[in-house]
Every structure is written in structure tokens, then in C-alpha cells.
Write a protein that holds these residues in place. Structure first.
Motif, mmCIF file in Angstrom:
data_model
loop_
_atom_site.group_PDB
_atom_site.id
_atom_site.type_symbol
_atom_site.label_atom_id
_atom_site.label_comp_id
_atom_site.label_asym_id
_atom_site.label_seq_id
_atom_site.Cartn_x
_atom_site.Cartn_y
_atom_site.Cartn_z
ATOM 1 N N CYS A 32 0.848 -1.189 0.000
ATOM 2 C CA CYS A 32 0.000 0.000 0.000
ATOM 3 C C CYS A 32 0.888 1.245 0.000
ATOM 4 C CB CYS A 32 -0.893 0.007 1.233
ATOM 5 S SG CYS A 32 -2.008 1.416 1.304
ATOM 6 N N SER A 77 -1.025 -5.068 -5.132
ATOM 7 C CA SER A 77 -1.443 -3.775 -4.567
ATOM 8 C C SER A 77 -2.608 -4.010 -3.610
ATOM 9 C CB SER A 77 -1.842 -2.807 -5.679
ATOM 10 O OG SER A 77 -2.944 -3.295 -6.405
ATOM 11 N N ASN A 103 -0.373 3.869 -8.072
ATOM 12 C CA ASN A 103 0.016 3.016 -9.193
ATOM 13 C C ASN A 103 1.467 3.273 -9.591
ATOM 14 O OD1 ASN A 103 -0.254 1.112 -11.250
ATOM 15 N ND2 ASN A 103 -1.129 2.585 -12.671
ATOM 16 N N TYR A 106 3.632 1.653 -6.931
ATOM 17 C CA TYR A 106 3.522 0.205 -7.092
ATOM 18 C C TYR A 106 4.464 -0.265 -8.201
ATOM 19 C CZ TYR A 106 1.014 -4.217 -8.186
ATOM 20 O OH TYR A 106 0.652 -5.517 -8.429
ATOM 21 N N HIS A 122 3.414 -9.991 -10.399
ATOM 22 C CA HIS A 122 2.574 -8.993 -9.745
ATOM 23 C C HIS A 122 1.126 -9.117 -10.171
ATOM 24 C CE1 HIS A 122 2.487 -6.620 -13.471
ATOM 25 N NE2 HIS A 122 3.748 -6.961 -13.583
ATOM 26 N N PHE A 125 -3.133 -3.540 -10.896
ATOM 27 C CA PHE A 125 -3.563 -2.403 -10.090
ATOM 28 C C PHE A 125 -5.036 -2.086 -10.341
ATOM 29 C CE2 PHE A 125 -3.990 2.039 -8.917
ATOM 30 C CZ PHE A 125 -3.384 2.036 -7.677
#
Length: 147
Positions: A32, A77, A103, A106, A122, A125
Motif C-alpha cells: 500500500c 497492490s 500506481n 507500485y 505482480h 492495479f
């Protein structure tokens, strides 16, 4: 930045029923961004995570890092880590970074982990994701770059 780390034997993130990121042994990072995060936060957190000694050595002691065991990272995320539940019955998300900034952070974090030599997968988002985590231990840690 806030992160929840889970040492895993495997982990997978799916969007609309399709796996978009999957790892074997390694660390799942729920991440976060918060207002005021900088590249310094990104780099510090990435370096901390890949070198944190949370994997067992041959004597069963947590003495090896993600890099030592040649593990992978799955970064997801998770703005809800900034949920403030002190008042009322509905969490406030006011402490989370705005989506555009979050974003950006991230993406920078994912790249920083990769630059540290760790294979990295990953999530997506702002997508509704299903995360399968096979926690190993269980080992779960919380890191906040501001604390």
C-alpha cells in the motif's frame, strides 16, 4: 509505504479467473502506497524485503534471505492496508495514496525488487483480484517505511 509479507511455498494472483502472476517458494508482498512516499521509501523497502532473513537454514533457523534461497516475489497492490477502523463500522481509506500516485509507486516498487535480483510477478492495479497464498510457517510480517 506499508507492506504485509508472507513467506510462501506458493502464491498466485488471478483476475477474472485467469492467473496473471504466480510464484513458488518466496514472499508474497501486499503493498500500500501512502501520500508522501518517495523513491527512498521504495528502494529501502525493496532492499529490506529481499535481504530479510526469514527462510530456514540447514539447522532450521531463520537465517536465509529471499536472495539466498533464490526465491521469487509476488507483489499485490492492497490499498486496504491503510484502512482506518477506529471510528464507526466502515473503514476510512483517507490515509491511502490517490490511485494515480499509488500506481506509480507500485510500479516503482516492482522494478526495485527486480533490480535487487529477485524474479518478480505482480497483480493488476485497481482490479478485483483473487490471491491464493500458501503461507509457509506461517510467517507473516508487517513493515511500514514511516515507522
Amino acid at each position: 509505504m506499508k507492506a504485509v509479507l508472507q513467506r510462501v511455498t506458493s502464491s498466485k494472483v488471478s483476475v477474472e479467473g485467469r492467473a496473471i502472476g504466480e510464484i513458488g517458494r518466496g514472499i508474497t508482498v501486499l503493498l500500500c502506497a501512502v501520500p508522501g512516499d518517495t523513491q527512498k521509501d521504495v528502494d529501502w523497502l525493496a532492499e529490506k524485503i529481499v535481504n530479510l532473513r526469514i527462510f530456514d537454514d540447514e539447522e532450521g533457523k531463520m537465517n536465509l534471505s529471499l536472495k539466498d534461497v533464490k526465491g521469487s516475489a509476488l507483489v499485490v497492490s492492497q490499498f486496504t492496508l491503510c484502512g482506518d477502523c477506529r471510528k464507526g463500522r466502515r473503514p476510512s481509506w483517507a490515509k491511502a495514496a490517490a490511485p494515480e500516485f499509488a500506481n506509480e509507486m507500485y510500479g516503482k516498487f516492482i522494478e526495485a525488487v527486480k533490480k535487487n535480483g529477485v524474479p518478480t510477478e505482480h497483480g493488476q492495479f485497481q482490479a478485483y483480484m483473487a490471491v491464493d497464498i500458501q503461507n509457509d510457517g506461517p510467517v507473516t510480517l508487517i513493515i511500514d517505511t514511516k515507522e
